[in-house]
Write an enzyme that holds these catalytic residues in place. Structure first.
Site, PDB file in Angstrom:
ATOM      1  N   ALA A  63      -1.300   9.873 -10.686  1.00  0.00           N
ATOM      2  CA  ALA A  63      -0.487  10.527  -9.572  1.00  0.00           C
ATOM      3  C   ALA A  63       0.943   9.634  -9.237  1.00  0.00           C
ATOM      4  O   ALA A  63       0.772   8.442  -9.612  1.00  0.00           O
ATOM      5  CB  ALA A  63      -1.327  10.559  -8.424  1.00  0.00           C
ATOM      6  N   GLY A 108      -5.019   9.334 -12.076  1.00  0.00           N
ATOM      7  CA  GLY A 108      -4.886  10.907 -12.079  1.00  0.00           C
ATOM      8  C   GLY A 108      -4.886  11.480 -13.486  1.00  0.00           C
ATOM      9  O   GLY A 108      -5.026  12.649 -13.747  1.00  0.00           O
ATOM     10  N   GLU A 111      -8.195  11.362 -14.661  1.00  0.00           N
ATOM     11  CA  GLU A 111      -9.040  12.778 -14.191  1.00  0.00           C
ATOM     12  C   GLU A 111      -8.499  13.824 -14.511  1.00  0.00           C
ATOM     13  O   GLU A 111      -9.329  14.903 -14.690  1.00  0.00           O
ATOM     14  CB  GLU A 111      -8.723  12.546 -12.522  1.00  0.00           C
ATOM     15  CG  GLU A 111      -9.043  11.318 -11.612  1.00  0.00           C
ATOM     16  CD  GLU A 111      -8.733  10.902 -10.478  1.00  0.00           C
ATOM     17  OE1 GLU A 111      -7.473  10.797 -10.339  1.00  0.00           O
ATOM     18  OE2 GLU A 111      -9.573  10.682  -9.570  1.00  0.00           O
ATOM     19  N   GLU A 131      -7.363   2.729  -9.242  1.00  0.00           N
ATOM     20  CA  GLU A 131      -6.964   3.033  -7.711  1.00  0.00           C
ATOM     21  C   GLU A 131      -7.284   1.915  -6.767  1.00  0.00           C
ATOM     22  O   GLU A 131      -6.504   1.738  -6.012  1.00  0.00           O
ATOM     23  CB  GLU A 131      -7.670   4.390  -7.603  1.00  0.00           C
ATOM     24  CG  GLU A 131      -7.026   5.758  -7.772  1.00  0.00           C
ATOM     25  CD  GLU A 131      -7.318   6.111  -9.271  1.00  0.00           C
ATOM     26  OE1 GLU A 131      -8.003   5.195  -9.910  1.00  0.00           O
ATOM     27  OE2 GLU A 131      -7.118   7.051  -9.607  1.00  0.00           O
TER      28      GLU A 131
END
Ligand code: DAK
Length: 258
Positions: A63, A108, A111, A131
């Site tokens: 992200a 992300g 993911e 993270e």
């Protein structure tokens, strides 16, 4: 679209996340464009999708950290929901989606790859959930999908240590199904997608549904779901053609998705 390239190639299509300057990191605009792209897939024609990243360095480097850095609690939750909604759309799309992971798949990025039906990668691919090193938890389903894919012990090790793993280790733990030299990755993904697209589309869709939804059920309910989806196939032209071709010792003329 600024950040998503969509190319339909006959019965399959390739979605490329194309924000190379930021290693294809997912900001709100990328997520919104991906959402619109998924809504626009012509499901009458396209039988399999490939998701990849632009360039030879990164699939998706996570992200967008710049965009996330100043979020309030409410904004953080909204950003998480935006991502989760798109990732669920990808996961529950009726047709199969192959992640062709061509480099970094971090946070992300890992993911979104895990929201696809399966993953193949290039030999320079790197996977990880960094993270906790940034002061946050994985927010796009990482704690859930990684644990389901590689088991809770391995998922916890990867997430708690924030340690990245290379392609060979990702293969060893079952996170990816195969590893290719970079230049062979997309051709291999396209060959797989074309192969899937040749099979009876209703049957393929029902298999995806049976596996995805069945994993959330106990075995009695799961086999009931399979029975129903198996039964549904007998209302299709493609079942009659597939079995007739076998009995008549000929090749299937064409599966018509009906
Ligand atoms: N976000 C924004 N920009 C990024 C980025 C990212 N994730 N990753 C790379 N970039 C940008 C870099 O800032 C740099 O931009 P410029 O400085 O050139 O403008 C450019 O891409 C090239 O990157 P590097 O110069 O760093 O390239 P290197 O080869 O040196 O390093 C790297 C590549 C992938 C090792 C490194 O860029 C890196 O560590 N990137 C960050 C990887 C990472 O930590 N990803 C996880 C992000 S956290 C949630 C929702 C979602 C999430 C969590 C919660 N809720 C709201 C609940 C998800 C979180 C994440 O994904």
């Amino acid at each position: 679209m600024e950040y998503i390239v969509y190319e339909q190639k006959g019965q399959y299509a390739v979605i490329t996340i194309s924000r190379e300057k930021a290693l294809n990191a997912l900001n709100s605009q990328v997520l919104a464009e991906l959402d619109q792209t998924l809504d626009a897939v012509n499901l009458d024609e396209v039988r399999c999708l490939i998701l990849t990243g632009a360039g030879a360095k990164s699939f998706v480097a996570g992200a967008d950290i710049g965009e996330m850095s100043n979020l309030t609690k409410a904004e953080g939750e909204a950003f998480g929901k935006k991502g989760n909604d798109v990732f669920r759309k990808l996961e529950t799309l009726p047709i199969p989606v192959i992640a062709a992971v061509n480099g970094f798949a971090l946070g992300g990025g890992c993911e979104i790859a895990m929201s696809c039906d399966f993953r193949i990668c290039s030999d320079n691919a790197v996977f990880g959930q960094p993270e906790v090193g940034l002061g946050i938890t994985p927010g796009f389903g990482g704690t859930q999908r990684l644990a389901r894919l590689v088991g809770p012990g391995m998922a916890k090790q990867m997430i708690f240590t924030a340690r990245n793993i290379k392609a060979d280790e990702a293969y060893r733990i079952g996170l990816v199904n195969a590893v290719y030299p970079q230049e062979e990755l997309l051709p291999a993904a396209e060959k797989m997608a074309a192969g899937i697209a040749k099979n009876a589309p209703i049957a393929v869709r029902n298999c995806k549904k049976a596996i995805n939804e069945g994993l959330d059920l106990d075995m009695d309910k799961a086999v009931e779901l399979e029975e129903k989806l198996f039964g549904d196939c007998f209302e299709s032209y493609d079942q009659r053609e597939g079995m007739a071709a076998f009995l008549e010792k000929r090749k299937v003329e064409a599966f018509l998705n009906k």
